[in-house]
Design an enzyme around this catalytic site. Sequence first.
Site, PDB file in Angstrom:
ATOM      1  N   HIS A 683      56.630 -13.215  20.116  1.00  0.00           N
ATOM      2  CA  HIS A 683      56.585 -14.675  20.235  1.00  0.00           C
ATOM      3  C   HIS A 683      57.593 -15.302  19.278  1.00  0.00           C
ATOM      4  O   HIS A 683      58.121 -14.647  18.377  1.00  0.00           O
ATOM      5  CB  HIS A 683      55.183 -15.184  19.888  1.00  0.00           C
ATOM      6  CG  HIS A 683      54.801 -14.865  18.466  1.00  0.00           C
ATOM      7  ND1 HIS A 683      54.378 -13.599  18.065  1.00  0.00           N
ATOM      8  CD2 HIS A 683      54.798 -15.628  17.350  1.00  0.00           C
ATOM      9  CE1 HIS A 683      54.136 -13.616  16.771  1.00  0.00           C
ATOM     10  NE2 HIS A 683      54.387 -14.837  16.308  1.00  0.00           N
ATOM     11  N   ASP A 685      57.903 -18.694  16.607  1.00  0.00           N
ATOM     12  CA  ASP A 685      57.000 -19.609  15.888  1.00  0.00           C
ATOM     13  C   ASP A 685      57.489 -21.033  16.096  1.00  0.00           C
ATOM     14  O   ASP A 685      58.693 -21.278  16.202  1.00  0.00           O
ATOM     15  CB  ASP A 685      57.012 -19.301  14.388  1.00  0.00           C
ATOM     16  CG  ASP A 685      56.449 -17.919  14.078  1.00  0.00           C
ATOM     17  OD1 ASP A 685      55.671 -17.397  14.913  1.00  0.00           O
ATOM     18  OD2 ASP A 685      56.813 -17.381  13.009  1.00  0.00           O
ATOM     19  N   HIS A 735      59.494 -12.113  17.438  1.00  0.00           N
ATOM     20  CA  HIS A 735      58.866 -11.033  16.672  1.00  0.00           C
ATOM     21  C   HIS A 735      57.454 -10.761  17.154  1.00  0.00           C
ATOM     22  O   HIS A 735      56.859 -11.558  17.877  1.00  0.00           O
ATOM     23  CB  HIS A 735      58.873 -11.363  15.181  1.00  0.00           C
ATOM     24  CG  HIS A 735      58.150 -12.644  14.866  1.00  0.00           C
ATOM     25  ND1 HIS A 735      58.670 -13.889  15.137  1.00  0.00           N
ATOM     26  CD2 HIS A 735      56.954 -12.866  14.277  1.00  0.00           C
ATOM     27  CE1 HIS A 735      57.822 -14.828  14.741  1.00  0.00           C
ATOM     28  NE2 HIS A 735      56.782 -14.218  14.224  1.00  0.00           N
ATOM     29  N   ARG A 745      43.698  -5.817   7.920  1.00  0.00           N
ATOM     30  CA  ARG A 745      44.901  -6.335   7.298  1.00  0.00           C
ATOM     31  C   ARG A 745      44.823  -7.854   7.297  1.00  0.00           C
ATOM     32  O   ARG A 745      44.434  -8.471   8.302  1.00  0.00           O
ATOM     33  CB  ARG A 745      46.113  -5.858   8.113  1.00  0.00           C
ATOM     34  CG  ARG A 745      47.432  -6.408   7.644  1.00  0.00           C
ATOM     35  CD  ARG A 745      48.578  -5.980   8.559  1.00  0.00           C
ATOM     36  NE  ARG A 745      49.796  -6.628   8.125  1.00  0.00           N
ATOM     37  CZ  ARG A 745      50.736  -7.071   8.943  1.00  0.00           C
ATOM     38  NH1 ARG A 745      50.626  -6.902  10.251  1.00  0.00           N
ATOM     39  NH2 ARG A 745      51.812  -7.672   8.457  1.00  0.00           N
TER      40      ARG A 745
END
Length: 754
Positions: A683, A685, A735, A745
């Site tokens: 995607h 941002d 990314h 995480r």
Amino acid sequence: MEHHRCFYALILTLMSCVQYSLSMERNKDIPTEKLLVLAVATQETDGFHRFMQSANYFKFNVKVLGMGEEWKGGDVGRSIGGGQKVRLLKEAMESLADQEDLVVLFVDSYDLIFAGGPEEIFRKFQKANHKLVFAAEGIIWPDSRLAEKYPSVRNGKRFLNSGGFIGYARYIQKIVNQWDLHDNDDDQLFYTKVYVDPLQREKLNMTLDHKCEIFQNLNGAMDEVLLKFGTERVRVRNTVYNSLPSIIHGNVNTKIYFNYLANYIPNVWNYEQGCTICDQDMVDLSQLKEFPQVTVGIYIEQPNPFLPEFLERFLGLDYPNDKLNVFVHNSEVYHEKHIQKFWEENKDVFRSFKVVGPEENLTQGEARNMGMDLCRKDLSCDYYFSIDADVMLTNRQTIKLLIEQNRKIIGPLVTRHGKLWSNFWGALSLDGYYARSEDYIDIVQGNRVGVWNIPFMAHIYLIKGQTLRNELKNRNVFVLERLDPDMAMCRNARDLTVQRERESPSPESFQMLRPPQGVFMYVTNRHEFGRLISTANYNTSHYNNDLWQIFENPLDWREKYIHPNYTRIFTDNVLEQPCPDVFWFPVLSEKACDELVEEMENYGSWSGGRHKDKRITGGYETVPTDDIHMKQIDFDKEWLHFIREFISPVTLKVFSGYYTKSYAIMNFVVKYTPNRQAYLRPHHDSSTFTINIALNNKGLDFQGGGCRFHRYNCSIESPRKGWSFMHPGRLTHLHEGLPTTNGTRYIAVSFIDP
Ligand SMILES: *[C@@H]1O[C@H](CO)[C@@H](O)[C@H](O)[C@H]1NC(C)=O
Ligand SMILES: *[C@@H]1O[C@H](CO)[C@@H](O)[C@H](O)[C@H]1NC(C)=O
Ligand SMILES: *[C@@H]1O[C@H](CO)[C@@H](O)[C@H](O)[C@H]1NC(C)=O
Ligand SMILES: *[C@@H]1O[C@H](CO)[C@@H](O)[C@H](O)[C@H]1NC(C)=O
Ligand SMILES: *[C@@H]1O[C@H](CO)[C@@H](O)[C@H](O)[C@H]1NC(C)=O
Ligand SMILES: *[C@@H]1O[C@H](CO)[C@@H](O)[C@H](O)[C@H]1NC(C)=O
């Protein structure tokens, strides 16, 4: 040289030259060894030491009368006193009066210092051309009915003050021999009655120092005087009479202003040499067989940011633990978890360790008294060191440095970072609260360095055990009228008579002679010691509340939450570029990462990674993550400030010429875990640039994870805890979040300048 000057003077005016040589002549007649200072002191108080220090500076020949005698010169509950001084002087004069040319200077000692030397006083005395010269003041005391009997004075102070006078020994004897009253009768009234009798005045050749040539009484004259700094010495100038008085007397209730003047006069501090007395009478710890025993009182009297850090700093002080008795008062339930931990880890570390918690329901005054009493009642306690939890000591030597300075009460200067707020007051207002002394800012900012006698201090101080057992014995010094405990303590130390004074609060009670017991309080700024933090606006409704302190205590916030190598981005270029235009740098500390994760988990409402999202405008998220927004935990203002303070400088470094607005709507913590959401598909941002901070450790807390940038066929698979990526949001940097295969995480993400 002398002839030369005389010659010129002769040319100018014959008269002045004659006068000049006459006074030279007289100086020869009566050498200054013939000036004897008689002073009364029954105890070696701090005031007495200060007096002697100024006398020794000028090499006066001083004889002290009454030392060790019980003070009877007037109870403060009454309005008059001082007769003991006359009696002592009368006794002393018996063996002195036969010395034909002896000149005697009789002075109080506790509240008086010399500003000029024997030669100067001699010269002024001779110029006065009388056998007896008394100090003068503008206020009549004790009997105002005698006012009209006083000779009128055109310009100058009219009334007699008995705090200082100078005269030929024979004449002094003539006056004191008339004394047949009691020790608690009034000395000033006695001398006044002699003076206002015209026959006696003439017979004794008696006058007053109307224009403060020799004696400066401060009562009623505080606004007449100014400090005058010279290269060698500091003096007071009387601006009304343009005189430089040789003796300064802080009579009646001018003590605080007098203490201020005495921080400089005669040569305590000046611009050229700084503090000239600071190294006197030091304790040399290296010469002692063992370190003194110190009882430490730690006070947590309100919710206190950065308490674990405070306790850590305390543990880091350089002082042998087996010489420390530790007393902790914690009044806050909120801090019990911190104190519990502190106790468990350190209960066997000190010589003794006592904790009093909120369940005891002690008032602050009671708690402080309890701690102080531990030292007072323990004869082996050499020092009592009191410290409040809002003092961040950065100097590990603080206890040693304070002991070495060897004062009865001394505090280190600590200030609010970047503010003028400190732990002392340089002056008091009329109602006893804060007032700013002329030197306050210079002391706080370190432009004047020294050990300063001040009227109020709080938060941190060291008191000698002996002082607690003598001057401050048998009393709860933290209780006085309705004053808060610190103010009560300071007023009690300044003036140990107040409690008794209160019992007969006549207006005259301020006029009387005080018993000689005040203890000086000093603050030292000879070293950096640390700072005061702000406890205001400390909201304890979150889980890790210090995270919210970025505005109130920015320095402590930074120390706790910013990565220790952050500044090296700019100094050593500690900054990597693992993929084109993807920058990687240390920014958050371990604690920041852990506390942010804890905070989010404590909040607990993870979004679940659904497309529908009420938190954002439009209500639909195309690339949803399992996250919590900073806004949801009420942390968005703080987070944006963090971006402004710590991210913008990095942005400017790597994308030079781009000034970020540091504006962001989307600020959130993402959680990746195999059984919920493990990865994020490719995607862009909605940002000009994005930061992505790893909040935990690969290998330790999770496996897998990382980030892949498609255009560059570049992945970063080993994120580092506390390090941030910074990369453009749109167009070039498509990314994806690589799958987390095990564990959980966490990352913190902001879309900046959308
Ligand atoms: C006081 O004594 C001085 C000499 O010391 C003398 O000159 C002066 O006239 C005397 N004054 C009075 C008022 O007696
Ligand atoms: C503590 O003191 C407060 C106020 O003085 C009082 O209301 C409260 O009941 C006390 N609590 C205990 C446990 O004594
Ligand atoms: C403390 O924080 C909570 C949660 O953000 C908030 O609801 C509350 O109003 C704050 N209290 C104060 C006194 O600011
Ligand atoms: C900071 O950098 C130094 C030198 O590279 C390193 O040894 C140290 O571990 C770093 N500190 C932290 C907390 O990462
Ligand atoms: C991407 O990089 C990997 C190794 O890092 C390489 O095996 C692969 O062929 C590259 N793909 C392309 C399309 O260049
Ligand atoms: C997954 O993590 C747990 C603990 O976090 C660990 O015990 C386990 O060995 C890990 N599994 C793999 C396949 O790494």
